[in-house]
Design an enzyme around this catalytic site. Structure first.
Site, PDB file in Angstrom:
ATOM      1  N   ASP A   1      -5.342  -3.442  11.111  1.00 21.96           N
ATOM      2  CA  ASP A   1      -3.909  -3.683  10.938  1.00 21.96           C
ATOM      3  C   ASP A   1      -3.658  -5.181  11.109  1.00 21.96           C
ATOM      4  O   ASP A   1      -3.938  -5.737  12.179  1.00 21.96           O
ATOM      5  CB  ASP A   1      -3.175  -2.873  12.021  1.00 21.96           C
ATOM      6  CG  ASP A   1      -1.669  -3.040  11.972  1.00 21.96           C
ATOM      7  OD1 ASP A   1      -1.170  -3.991  11.317  1.00 21.96           O
ATOM      8  OD2 ASP A   1      -0.982  -2.223  12.602  1.00 21.96           O
ATOM      9  N   ILE A   2      -3.120  -5.812  10.097  1.00 20.16           N
ATOM     10  CA  ILE A   2      -2.977  -7.283  10.130  1.00 20.16           C
ATOM     11  C   ILE A   2      -1.998  -7.749  11.210  1.00 20.16           C
ATOM     12  O   ILE A   2      -2.096  -8.878  11.681  1.00 20.16           O
ATOM     13  CB  ILE A   2      -2.583  -7.821   8.734  1.00 20.16           C
ATOM     14  CG1 ILE A   2      -2.945  -9.305   8.603  1.00 20.16           C
ATOM     15  CG2 ILE A   2      -1.109  -7.578   8.435  1.00 20.16           C
ATOM     16  CD1 ILE A   2      -2.904  -9.840   7.196  1.00 20.16           C
TER      17      ILE A   2
ATOM     18  N   VAL B   1       2.493  -1.473  -3.370  1.00 21.67           N
ATOM     19  CA  VAL B   1       3.623  -1.179  -4.266  1.00 21.67           C
ATOM     20  C   VAL B   1       3.502  -1.944  -5.593  1.00 21.67           C
ATOM     21  O   VAL B   1       3.905  -1.438  -6.648  1.00 21.67           O
ATOM     22  CB  VAL B   1       4.952  -1.554  -3.549  1.00 21.67           C
ATOM     23  CG1 VAL B   1       6.137  -1.381  -4.466  1.00 21.67           C
ATOM     24  CG2 VAL B   1       5.130  -0.704  -2.301  1.00 21.67           C
ATOM     25  N   TYR B   2       2.940  -3.148  -5.574  1.00 22.67           N
ATOM     26  CA  TYR B   2       2.860  -3.965  -6.789  1.00 22.67           C
ATOM     27  C   TYR B   2       1.763  -3.517  -7.763  1.00 22.67           C
ATOM     28  O   TYR B   2       1.646  -4.043  -8.858  1.00 22.67           O
ATOM     29  CB  TYR B   2       2.719  -5.452  -6.440  1.00 22.67           C
ATOM     30  CG  TYR B   2       4.017  -6.114  -6.004  1.00 22.67           C
ATOM     31  CD1 TYR B   2       5.182  -5.368  -5.835  1.00 22.67           C
ATOM     32  CD2 TYR B   2       4.098  -7.486  -5.770  1.00 22.67           C
ATOM     33  CE1 TYR B   2       6.374  -5.964  -5.435  1.00 22.67           C
ATOM     34  CE2 TYR B   2       5.293  -8.089  -5.380  1.00 22.67           C
ATOM     35  CZ  TYR B   2       6.426  -7.324  -5.209  1.00 22.67           C
ATOM     36  OH  TYR B   2       7.603  -7.916  -4.824  1.00 22.67           O
TER      37      TYR B   2
ATOM     38  N   GLY C   1       5.619  -1.407   3.242  1.00 24.22           N
ATOM     39  CA  GLY C   1       4.232  -1.858   3.329  1.00 24.22           C
ATOM     40  C   GLY C   1       3.999  -2.905   4.399  1.00 24.22           C
ATOM     41  O   GLY C   1       4.617  -2.871   5.476  1.00 24.22           O
ATOM     42  N   VAL C   2       3.131  -3.830   4.082  1.00 21.64           N
ATOM     43  CA  VAL C   2       2.710  -4.811   5.076  1.00 21.64           C
ATOM     44  C   VAL C   2       3.878  -5.714   5.486  1.00 21.64           C
ATOM     45  O   VAL C   2       3.980  -6.146   6.638  1.00 21.64           O
ATOM     46  CB  VAL C   2       1.484  -5.598   4.553  1.00 21.64           C
ATOM     47  CG1 VAL C   2       1.834  -6.560   3.449  1.00 21.64           C
ATOM     48  CG2 VAL C   2       0.763  -6.296   5.687  1.00 21.64           C
ATOM     49  N   ASP C   3       4.772  -5.977   4.562  1.00 19.07           N
ATOM     50  CA  ASP C   3       5.952  -6.809   4.823  1.00 19.07           C
ATOM     51  C   ASP C   3       6.793  -6.193   5.956  1.00 19.07           C
ATOM     52  O   ASP C   3       7.127  -6.853   6.949  1.00 19.07           O
ATOM     53  CB  ASP C   3       6.760  -6.893   3.514  1.00 19.07           C
ATOM     54  CG  ASP C   3       7.776  -8.007   3.504  1.00 19.07           C
ATOM     55  OD1 ASP C   3       8.013  -8.601   4.560  1.00 19.07           O
ATOM     56  OD2 ASP C   3       8.341  -8.272   2.429  1.00 19.07           O
TER      57      ASP C   3
ATOM     58  N   SER D   1      -0.618  -7.623  -3.403  1.00 20.21           N
ATOM     59  CA  SER D   1      -0.279  -6.904  -4.655  1.00 20.21           C
ATOM     60  C   SER D   1      -0.954  -5.542  -4.814  1.00 20.21           C
ATOM     61  O   SER D   1      -0.720  -4.866  -5.815  1.00 20.21           O
ATOM     62  CB  SER D   1      -0.584  -7.756  -5.912  1.00 20.21           C
ATOM     63  OG  SER D   1       0.351  -8.794  -6.063  1.00 20.21           O
TER      64      SER D   1
ATOM     65  N   ASN E   1       8.168 -10.237  -0.982  1.00 18.25           N
ATOM     66  CA  ASN E   1       8.774 -10.253  -2.322  1.00 18.25           C
ATOM     67  C   ASN E   1       9.555 -11.564  -2.480  1.00 18.25           C
ATOM     68  O   ASN E   1       9.774 -12.274  -1.507  1.00 18.25           O
ATOM     69  CB  ASN E   1       9.651  -9.012  -2.555  1.00 18.25           C
ATOM     70  CG  ASN E   1      10.729  -8.882  -1.506  1.00 18.25           C
ATOM     71  OD1 ASN E   1      11.454  -9.843  -1.238  1.00 18.25           O
ATOM     72  ND2 ASN E   1      10.830  -7.723  -0.887  1.00 18.25           N
TER      73      ASN E   1
HETATM   74  P1  ADP Z   1       2.474  -5.493  -2.462  1.00 21.17           P
HETATM   75  O1  ADP Z   1       3.960  -5.303  -2.684  1.00 21.17           O
HETATM   76  O2  ADP Z   1       2.054  -6.942  -2.561  1.00 21.17           O
HETATM   77  O3  ADP Z   1       1.645  -4.567  -3.270  1.00 21.17           O
HETATM   78  P2  ADP Z   1       2.134  -3.801  -0.067  1.00 21.17           P
HETATM   79  O4  ADP Z   1       2.612  -4.093   1.311  1.00 21.17           O
HETATM   80  O5  ADP Z   1       2.772  -2.657  -0.778  1.00 21.17           O
HETATM   81  O6  ADP Z   1       2.294  -5.176  -0.886  1.00 21.17           O
HETATM   82  O7  ADP Z   1       0.573  -3.563  -0.047  1.00 21.17           O
HETATM   83  C1  ADP Z   1      -0.378  -4.574   0.075  1.00 21.17           C
HETATM   84  C2  ADP Z   1      -1.576  -4.048   0.841  1.00 21.17           C
HETATM   85  O8  ADP Z   1      -1.303  -4.125   2.242  1.00 21.17           O
HETATM   86  C3  ADP Z   1      -1.934  -2.585   0.553  1.00 21.17           C
HETATM   87  O9  ADP Z   1      -3.337  -2.487   0.399  1.00 21.17           O
HETATM   88  C4  ADP Z   1      -1.474  -1.867   1.824  1.00 21.17           C
HETATM   89  O10 ADP Z   1      -2.271  -0.718   2.105  1.00 21.17           O
HETATM   90  C5  ADP Z   1      -1.731  -2.939   2.852  1.00 21.17           C
HETATM   91  N1  ADP Z   1      -1.056  -2.797   4.157  1.00 21.17           N
HETATM   92  C6  ADP Z   1       0.049  -2.070   4.491  1.00 21.17           C
HETATM   93  N2  ADP Z   1       0.307  -2.202   5.813  1.00 21.17           N
HETATM   94  C7  ADP Z   1      -0.653  -3.025   6.331  1.00 21.17           C
HETATM   95  C8  ADP Z   1      -0.970  -3.521   7.641  1.00 21.17           C
HETATM   96  N3  ADP Z   1      -0.222  -3.227   8.698  1.00 21.17           N
HETATM   97  N4  ADP Z   1      -2.074  -4.325   7.777  1.00 21.17           N
HETATM   98  C9  ADP Z   1      -2.840  -4.657   6.717  1.00 21.17           C
HETATM   99  N5  ADP Z   1      -2.591  -4.223   5.460  1.00 21.17           N
HETATM  100  C10 ADP Z   1      -1.525  -3.415   5.271  1.00 21.17           C
END
Ligand code: ADP
Length: 177
Positions: A16-17, A126-127, A38-40, A123, A30
């Site tokens: 988990d980042i 969701v992207y 997601g990660v954001d 990306s 975005n």
């Molecule tokens: P994007 O809109 O750029 O596609 P997302 O957040 O939907 O961004 O996804 C980007 C990547 O981050 C995906 O592989 C998702 O599984 C991953 N992700 C989601 N939550 C975390 C987290 N807490 N730590 C690391 N990676 C994550």
């Protein structure tokens, strides 16, 4: 799993980042910097409101570029917000934009004196970017950067699920041979 290129360790982990202890973590934001899923969402939840307060002041970020804020309550001192492309079949400059998102994040990190940085799979959620292609681009771009700049000591690719980790691992293995 890791390789050393010039003076930089490039490493991939499944984690988990928001828990990273590198100087900076990268957010797959975005272009309005208004938060999201997601990660954001995870980064803003873990880092607290100070990050969003700075994002509002900055106002936005074009696709392929990067901006920097405090890390708030995170262990990381900074969050670098970059915007990857939405994948629309690959014929709309997506590869160049994804590479730019990585490169501009790395450049901004160096400019701020950051020694270590963690990336999510930009990306790939969701992207909708195909993970095989995104993994090659991500690793290749970081590798090229490490060859030309010795300032970053550690670049981590922090993959959230095993499938994404395995794909990155496969690509990294190929780059090592
Ligand atoms: P994007 O809109 O750029 O596609 P997302 O957040 O939907 O961004 O996804 C980007 C990547 O981050 C995906 O592989 C998702 O599984 C991953 N992700 C989601 N939550 C975390 C987290 N807490 N730590 C690391 N990676 C994550």
């Amino acid at each position: 799993m890791q390789i050393t290129v010039n003076q930089t360790v490039i490493e991939i982990v499944c984690a988990d980042i928001t828990e990273e202890e590198t100087d900076a973590i990268v957010n797959a934001a975005n272009s309005t910097l208004s938060g999201g899923a997601g990660v954001d969402g995870a980064i803003h939840r873990a880092g607290g409101p100070a990050i969003m307060a700075e994002c509002r002041k900055i106002g936005g970020c074009p696709v392929g570029e990067a901006v920097i804020t405090t890390g708030g309550n995170l262990k990381a001192r900074y969050v670098i917000h970059t915007v990857g492309p939405v994948y629309r079949g690959g014929g709309r400059g997506e590869a160049a934009l994804l590479a730019s998102a990585y490169r501009n994040s790395l450049k901004l990190a160096v400019k701020k004196g950051v020694g270590s940085i963690s990336f999510p799979a930009i990306s790939c959620g969701v992207y909708g970017y195909p993970v095989h292609e995104a993994a090659s681009l991500a690793l290749q771009t970081c590798l090229e950067f490490a060859r030309s700049s010795a300032e970053l000591k550690l670049i981590r690719h922090v993959l959230f699920d095993e499938r994404t980790y395995d794909i990155f691992a496969g690509k990294l293995k190929k780059l090592m041979t």
